[in-house]
Design an enzyme around this catalytic site. Sequence first.
Site, short mmCIF file in Angstrom:
data_model
loop_
_atom_site.label_atom_id
_atom_site.label_comp_id
_atom_site.label_asym_id
_atom_site.label_seq_id
_atom_site.Cartn_x
_atom_site.Cartn_y
_atom_site.Cartn_z
N LYS A 66 27.17 55.23 24.04
CA LYS A 66 28.16 56.06 24.76
C LYS A 66 27.43 57.12 25.57
O LYS A 66 26.50 57.76 25.09
CB LYS A 66 29.07 56.76 23.73
CG LYS A 66 30.18 57.59 24.36
CD LYS A 66 31.37 56.75 24.69
CE LYS A 66 32.42 57.47 25.55
NZ LYS A 66 32.12 57.45 26.99
N LYS A 90 24.09 63.98 19.91
CA LYS A 90 25.40 64.64 20.09
C LYS A 90 26.52 63.90 19.34
O LYS A 90 27.29 64.51 18.61
CB LYS A 90 25.71 64.69 21.59
CG LYS A 90 26.87 65.57 21.98
CD LYS A 90 27.18 65.45 23.48
CE LYS A 90 25.99 65.76 24.36
NZ LYS A 90 26.33 65.74 25.80
N LYS A 102 22.90 56.75 28.57
CA LYS A 102 23.17 57.51 29.79
C LYS A 102 22.81 56.66 30.98
O LYS A 102 21.94 55.80 30.88
CB LYS A 102 22.32 58.79 29.82
CG LYS A 102 22.87 59.87 30.72
CD LYS A 102 24.03 60.56 30.04
CE LYS A 102 24.43 61.84 30.67
NZ LYS A 102 25.10 62.70 29.70
N THR A 186 35.15 69.36 27.96
CA THR A 186 33.81 69.90 27.71
C THR A 186 33.90 71.41 27.54
O THR A 186 33.37 71.98 26.57
CB THR A 186 32.86 69.53 28.86
OG1 THR A 186 32.90 68.12 29.04
CG2 THR A 186 31.43 69.97 28.57
N ASN A 217 32.64 70.88 36.66
CA ASN A 217 33.76 70.72 35.72
C ASN A 217 33.64 71.68 34.53
O ASN A 217 34.59 72.38 34.18
CB ASN A 217 33.82 69.25 35.27
CG ASN A 217 34.80 69.03 34.15
OD1 ASN A 217 34.54 69.36 33.00
ND2 ASN A 217 35.97 68.50 34.47
N SER A 356 36.43 61.83 25.04
CA SER A 356 36.16 60.46 25.50
C SER A 356 36.42 59.47 24.36
O SER A 356 36.99 58.39 24.57
CB SER A 356 34.70 60.30 25.93
OG SER A 356 34.54 60.67 27.28
#
Length: 422
Positions: A66, A90, A102, A186, A217, A356
């Site tokens: 992810k 994370k 990523k 976030t 964001n 997410s």
Amino acid sequence: MLPLESALNQLKKAADLIKLDTNVLEILKKPNRILQFSIPVRMDNGTMKIFDGYRVQWNNARGPYKGGIRFHPKADLNEVEALSFWMTIKCAAVGIPYGGAKGGVTVDPKVLSQGELERLSRGYANAVREIIGPEKDIPAPDVYTTPQIMAWIMDEYSKFKGYNVPGVVTGKPIEVGGSQGRGVATAQGGFYILEKIVEKLNIDPKKTSVVIQGFGNAGYNMADFCFHAGYKIIGISDSKTAIIDKTGNGFDSHEIIKIKEKKGIVDVCECQEIQCSCQNHAHITNEELLKTECDILILAALENQITKDNVGEIKAKVILELANGPTSSEADEKLFEKGILVVPDVLANAGGVTVSYFEWVQNLANYYWTEVEVFQKLKKIMVENFDEAWKIKEENKTDLRTAVFALALERLALAIKARGVV
Ligand code: GLU
């Protein structure tokens, strides 16, 4: 220091603290897979441009890979590797059932037309289509990638499979299976953590000054949350400029957001049509912004902002990392010695990937939650894992980053051992 070097130093430090099994450590030092490719894109003027793209899948012991996709002129393999490693930590740190990955494309998306951006995004989806999927690897937005880009990727992947696959990416628009709350997640997660910090340090938000680096964001929404909770925002920046308050009252996030939307820059000084004053602030450099005297410095831009070169001049009492990797591992040591509390990225910005996760769960179940439910579940996850990490920090008299890593590594080690890999 390159991001991956910092990341691996952080790993080593926490591994030493908890005496992590050396075989587990060896596994976690390396990515499982690196896919590097070129994406040919037909530009509007008829010429062809080839862009460099990456997807790094670091580890999937705890679940599917992810992590976001970054479109940035400076994106490169080393950065994407570090970012995929941090995603692994994370997801484990907040206990969601994912590994880490990523992606990136070396591109300045700001100079592309909508059509060019769409062709690039679809090209990316095609390049990675064999290795992504709801059970394999689920991309999401990151720096300069948007819900619209996620919708294109979902559409391209669905065409390849021959049926609709909303769960292949998260951070989508609501209309195509996005989750309530994902847009602000976030910052919202970071804000729950900030509330915990304020509680632990026994400080009053109304008497607390905040500087925010970055107005994407995360930075933008965090400014809004802080403003509404009564924090005094005395400095703010975007990729083009930085401003500092001269009145002592702090900035009004609404004013800054309006200006940013109108002009694309947080330059309150040049506004004409809407009410604002040119006397209430001064322009400073990004470097000066970081060195501003304040209670809380929120880093919401890119990696390597606090390094061995400027760490000596940092005057904040707390640093909250909404960006990934903004503090180099060398700087970390110095901040700890100076008594500056660093709230690490792998916890502070985990609200994004947590929502997410909720989006993916909703896609798989085809059943959608309200915003209230999303934020209740998010808060629980952020607060519980913060409390666990804080306990580890206190018990071991270590820094909070090492404590969060320790929490994540214990969980990763359990999964790796349970599978019989080690
Ligand atoms: N790019 C975000 C991060 O660095 C979100 C990743 C995700 O939602 O998968 O955490």
